[in-house]
Design a protein around this motif. Structure first.
Motif, PDB file in Angstrom:
ATOM      1  N   THR A  45      82.098  26.046  11.527  1.00 51.75           N
ATOM      2  CA  THR A  45      82.739  27.284  12.414  1.00 51.75           C
ATOM      3  C   THR A  45      82.714  27.008  13.761  1.00 51.75           C
ATOM      4  O   THR A  45      83.355  27.372  14.737  1.00 51.75           O
ATOM      5  CB  THR A  45      81.801  28.386  11.750  1.00 51.75           C
ATOM      6  OG1 THR A  45      82.180  28.915  10.513  1.00 51.75           O
ATOM      7  CG2 THR A  45      82.566  29.751  12.838  1.00 51.75           C
ATOM      8  N   LEU A  49      85.344  26.402  17.110  1.00 52.35           N
ATOM      9  CA  LEU A  49      85.370  27.334  18.305  1.00 52.35           C
ATOM     10  C   LEU A  49      84.843  26.508  19.435  1.00 52.35           C
ATOM     11  O   LEU A  49      85.690  26.618  20.420  1.00 52.35           O
ATOM     12  CB  LEU A  49      84.585  28.541  18.074  1.00 52.35           C
ATOM     13  CG  LEU A  49      84.927  29.708  17.283  1.00 52.35           C
ATOM     14  CD1 LEU A  49      84.081  30.901  17.165  1.00 52.35           C
ATOM     15  CD2 LEU A  49      86.295  30.458  17.955  1.00 52.35           C
ATOM     16  N   ASP A  80      86.860  36.614  21.900  1.00 51.50           N
ATOM     17  CA  ASP A  80      86.693  35.023  21.686  1.00 51.50           C
ATOM     18  C   ASP A  80      85.592  34.635  22.156  1.00 51.50           C
ATOM     19  O   ASP A  80      84.788  33.927  21.526  1.00 51.50           O
ATOM     20  CB  ASP A  80      87.880  34.463  22.428  1.00 51.50           C
ATOM     21  CG  ASP A  80      89.204  34.207  21.907  1.00 51.50           C
ATOM     22  OD1 ASP A  80      89.014  34.414  20.602  1.00 51.50           O
ATOM     23  OD2 ASP A  80      89.941  34.041  22.772  1.00 51.50           O
ATOM     24  N   LYS A  82      82.746  36.770  22.092  1.00 48.64           N
ATOM     25  CA  LYS A  82      81.653  37.246  20.953  1.00 48.64           C
ATOM     26  C   LYS A  82      81.568  36.221  19.892  1.00 48.64           C
ATOM     27  O   LYS A  82      80.705  35.861  19.525  1.00 48.64           O
ATOM     28  CB  LYS A  82      82.087  38.781  20.647  1.00 48.64           C
ATOM     29  CG  LYS A  82      81.061  39.412  19.289  1.00 48.64           C
ATOM     30  CD  LYS A  82      81.472  40.616  18.982  1.00 48.64           C
ATOM     31  CE  LYS A  82      80.865  41.069  17.779  1.00 48.64           C
ATOM     32  NZ  LYS A  82      79.283  40.591  17.754  1.00 48.64           N
ATOM     33  N   HIS A  83      82.675  35.842  19.424  1.00 53.86           N
ATOM     34  CA  HIS A  83      82.919  34.887  18.235  1.00 53.86           C
ATOM     35  C   HIS A  83      82.213  33.532  18.651  1.00 53.86           C
ATOM     36  O   HIS A  83      81.666  32.966  17.801  1.00 53.86           O
ATOM     37  CB  HIS A  83      84.317  34.535  17.758  1.00 53.86           C
ATOM     38  CG  HIS A  83      84.874  36.017  17.316  1.00 53.86           C
ATOM     39  ND1 HIS A  83      86.306  36.430  17.082  1.00 53.86           N
ATOM     40  CD2 HIS A  83      84.242  37.006  16.683  1.00 53.86           C
ATOM     41  CE1 HIS A  83      86.477  37.231  16.359  1.00 53.86           C
ATOM     42  NE2 HIS A  83      85.281  37.760  16.340  1.00 53.86           N
ATOM     43  N   TYR A  84      82.399  33.390  19.869  1.00 54.29           N
ATOM     44  CA  TYR A  84      81.919  32.089  20.387  1.00 54.29           C
ATOM     45  C   TYR A  84      80.266  32.027  20.663  1.00 54.29           C
ATOM     46  O   TYR A  84      79.821  30.919  20.145  1.00 54.29           O
ATOM     47  CB  TYR A  84      82.313  31.583  21.943  1.00 54.29           C
ATOM     48  CG  TYR A  84      82.314  30.322  22.368  1.00 54.29           C
ATOM     49  CD1 TYR A  84      83.174  29.124  22.348  1.00 54.29           C
ATOM     50  CD2 TYR A  84      80.975  29.856  23.027  1.00 54.29           C
ATOM     51  CE1 TYR A  84      82.900  27.991  22.530  1.00 54.29           C
ATOM     52  CE2 TYR A  84      80.954  28.624  23.523  1.00 54.29           C
ATOM     53  CZ  TYR A  84      81.803  27.789  23.466  1.00 54.29           C
ATOM     54  OH  TYR A  84      81.619  26.361  23.868  1.00 54.29           O
ATOM     55  N   ASP A  86      78.461  34.011  18.780  1.00 61.83           N
ATOM     56  CA  ASP A  86      77.933  34.006  17.373  1.00 61.83           C
ATOM     57  C   ASP A  86      77.896  32.820  16.761  1.00 61.83           C
ATOM     58  O   ASP A  86      77.127  32.386  16.039  1.00 61.83           O
ATOM     59  CB  ASP A  86      78.895  35.088  16.589  1.00 61.83           C
ATOM     60  CG  ASP A  86      78.605  36.455  16.943  1.00 61.83           C
ATOM     61  OD1 ASP A  86      77.518  36.771  17.592  1.00 61.83           O
ATOM     62  OD2 ASP A  86      79.532  37.235  16.489  1.00 61.83           O
ATOM     63  N   SER A 163      77.075  41.060  23.287  1.00 62.96           N
ATOM     64  CA  SER A 163      76.815  40.303  21.815  1.00 62.96           C
ATOM     65  C   SER A 163      76.172  41.487  21.024  1.00 62.96           C
ATOM     66  O   SER A 163      76.038  41.386  19.920  1.00 62.96           O
ATOM     67  CB  SER A 163      76.378  39.175  21.679  1.00 62.96           C
ATOM     68  OG  SER A 163      74.896  39.110  22.352  1.00 62.96           O
TER      69      SER A 163
END
Length: 645
Positions: A45, A49, A80, A82-84, A86, A163
């Motif tokens: 994952t 990213l 993006d 936040k996902h990065y 995480d 975050s």
């Protein structure tokens, strides 16, 4: 500052190294556990990213497109971002697991490579946010925003990163501050939130040093530029002491303004910003402290060091008030200085501010001593024509009245100042017990009152010596009366009156009246004694004529002489003339009424003419320009032509 124990698992290349190699992952083993599989998922994952936002990957068309459109990972929805973050956190967890299980694993090598790429991306984003949002991160905006959010909940800006707050994910949704918040403030809050999110991520993964390096580099340049624009510059003492006082005084004016802005806004805002971006936990708080110290130390040392250099320069009385201005500026701002620079790492800044304060106080005490000495050394040979107010009286009283305006700071400066050589009872005056009617917030300090009264006494003693230079005793008393009156009025109309008290003023006002009485007695004694002690006593016609002639001569000479004498204060001048006229008219009028018959040829003045003749005296205009001699003559001629009553 990396967390203890984390450096060993992250191999970071120096800036000269090539980008990290891409390692191929081995095929999955059937013996792998659920945790192994979970860590594999985290790495895959993260790889998806991180490579997507890899700015150094020339084959990444999506990133190239975004760069050409000036896009950022931290823009728009922030999903993006936040996902990065995480994903980076998941990658960190996987690395910790792999270190414990198999430090030589190819998975670990790949994870380390991905982490380095991610940190480079976050560094770039961090720098871009600082640069692009410079307008919204200026100290004034940050300070104002801090006041606005101070009463809000812990979910406000600076308290949690993006975050940690799932509901704050976009520009449009970042409006929890309320409808009254301006766009600039909202932009500032969002930028700080982004910076804090990146900082938290980089610090937690052991890359705090890189994060701090970028932050300090950008923010220090902003602080230094702001100070330069305020007129704060690096000056050597040798250069400063060669400057003309007018140039130094202009620099002090700029410094006073810079002091107000720097302490109230610039340093305060920078401290708030550092705390907002970094200080949440103990390790990050230390990072905030060291970052703030690096950003502000040089500028603050220049700002607070300037007064010390000024204090070391040659000390003359005219530099007193600018020196007091600087002392007052540091003294008034000291609580905020101490609060802003409260860290151990900024102890030098606090020490410099205190040192400057002490040196300025020393300079003021030295200038006070030199001022007193200058009064005492002022030459006594010269006299003022006409017995008017001496320039030294005006200079000293104006100087002291300005000192009175600084009584608040002078209290601290002269607390241990040597007392005068005279007994306190000679110059000490009671202080107002009721301060409600004064402009002072507290009862004036006895030390200030005594010092002011002593300085006035010094100049009065000097005036006593100068009065002895007059050959005419009456003129010497008039000189003393004029100067004492000026002193009393100056004290009454300024803050000096609040310092020395009503009793002091009453005492010296009585002294003025005493000098006037002596002037009248000595200056007009020859006129009054030209008439019999008892003007109504019986005397012969010849004796009466002789008295009239004697009076005419004495009065004419007194008026002629005192035309060149001066009483600058109109009210005091009129009071003196009225007093003289009452004495003369009373005695001369009674004598005139008793002896005018048979003495016509000797009478030159009617009783009513006495006041008219006195109107020309004490203006200091001189006989030649007054026309008084002509007036006396024509008045005599008029009376000899039968105009007497």
């Amino acid at each position: 500052m990396p967390r203890k124990g984390m450096r060993s698992i992250f191999f970071k290349p120096s800036p000269s190294h090539h980008p990290p190699r891409h390692y191929s992952l081995p095929p999955p083993s059937p013996l792998r556990t659920f945790s192994d599989t979970l860590m594999d998922d985290n790495i895959h994952t993260a790889e998806s990213l991180i490579t997507k936002w890899d700015y150094n990957n020339n084959n990444n068309n999506s990133v190239s497109s975004r760069l050409s459109n000036s896009s950022s990972l931290f823009s728009g929805t922030r999903l993006d971002a936040k996902h990065y973050v995480d994903a980076v956190k998941g990658l960190q967890s996987a690395m910790k697991y792999l270190v414990a299980q198999d430090p030589s694993s190819a998975y670990l090598l790949r994870a380390q490579s991905l982490m380095q790429i991610a940190m480079k991306t976050l560094e770039r984003e961090f720098h871009q946010i600082l640069k692009v949002n410079r307008e919204y991160l200026d100290p004034e905006t940050v300070s104002n925003r801090s006041e606005t959010v101070s009463n809000r909940s812990s979910t406000d800006f600076g308290q949690n990163s993006f975050s940690d707050i799932d509901e704050i994910v976009s520009d449009d949704e970042f409006r929890f501050a309320g409808e009254g918040v301006a766009d600039a403030e909202r932009a500032s809050m969002l930028a700080v939130n982004d910076l804090k999110g990146i900082a938290d991520c980089m610090i937690s993964t052991g890359y705090g040093r890189e994060c701090v390096r970028i932050y300090v580099l950008v923010r220090k340049s902003i602080v230094d530029e702001a100070l330069y624009n305020l007129g704060v510059e690096q000056l050597s003492f040798s250069r400063l002491q060669k400057m003309d006082w007018e140039v130094v005084e202009l620099k002090i004016k700029h410094w006073l303004n810079a002091m107000k802005v720097a302490v109230g806004t610039l340093f305060n805002g920078e401290r708030i910003l550092c705390d907002s971006v970094f200080a949440t936990t103990a390790p990050e708080k230390r990072i905030a402290e060291s970052s703030f110290a690096e950003i502000t130390r040089d500028g603050a040392m220049m700002l607070f060091g300037f007064p010390e250099m000024v204090a070391k320069c040659k000390k003359t009385p005219e530099k007193m008030f600018r020196t007091l201005d600087m002392y007052e500026a540091i003294s008034e701002n000291w609580p905020q200085i101490e609060s802003i620079f409260s860290f151990e790492s900024t102890a030098r800044v606090r020490t410099q501010a205190v040192t400057s304060l002490v040196k300025l106080g020393d300079a003021v005490r030295t200038m006070l001593s030199e001022f007193e000495s200058a009064i005492q050394k002022e030459p006594c040979k010269t006299t003022i024509p006409g017995g008017g107010v001496h320039p030294i009286t005006g200079y000293v009283l104006n100087y002291i009245s300005l000192l009175a305006d600084y009584s608040g700071v002078l209290v601290d400066i002269i607390a241990d100042y040597p007392q005068s050589p005279l007994p306190e009872s000679f110059y000490r005056s009671p202080i107002h017990e009721d301060s409600t009617s004064s402009s002072f917030s507290t009862v004036p300090s006895p030390a200030i009152s005594e010092r002011i009264a002593w300085l006035i006494l010094v100049v009065l003693c000097k005036l006593d010596v100068k009065a002895e230079r007059y050959k005419d005793v009456a003129l010497s008393y008039l000189f003393l009366a004029n100067n004492m009156h000026y002193v009393v009025e100056k004290v009454r109309k300024s803050n000096l009156g609040l310092l020395v008290g009503e009793e002091w003023m009453a005492k010296h006002e009585a002294k003025t009246k005493e000098y006037i009485a002596k002037y009248e007695r000595v200056g007009w004694n020859s006129v009054l004694t030209s008439l019999p002690e008892n003007p109504a006593a019986e005397i012969s016609a010849e004796q009466a004529k002789a008295c009239f002639v004697s009076f005419n001569t004495a009065f004419h000479e007194a008026c002629k002489k005192q035309i060149g004498w001066v009483v600058p204060d109109p009210k005091l001048r009129d009071e003196i003339k009225v007093s003289i006229a009452l004495k003369l008219v009373s005695k001369y009028g009674e004598f005139y009424d008793k002896n005018r018959v048979g003495s016509d040829s000797a009478i030159r003045f009617l009783p009513d003419d006495i006041g008219n003749q006195l109107s020309d005296i004490l203006y200091g205009i001189g006989e030649s320009s007054s026309g008084s001699s002509h007036a006396l003559t024509t008045s005599s001629s008029r009376r000899s032509n039968g105009s007497r009553r």
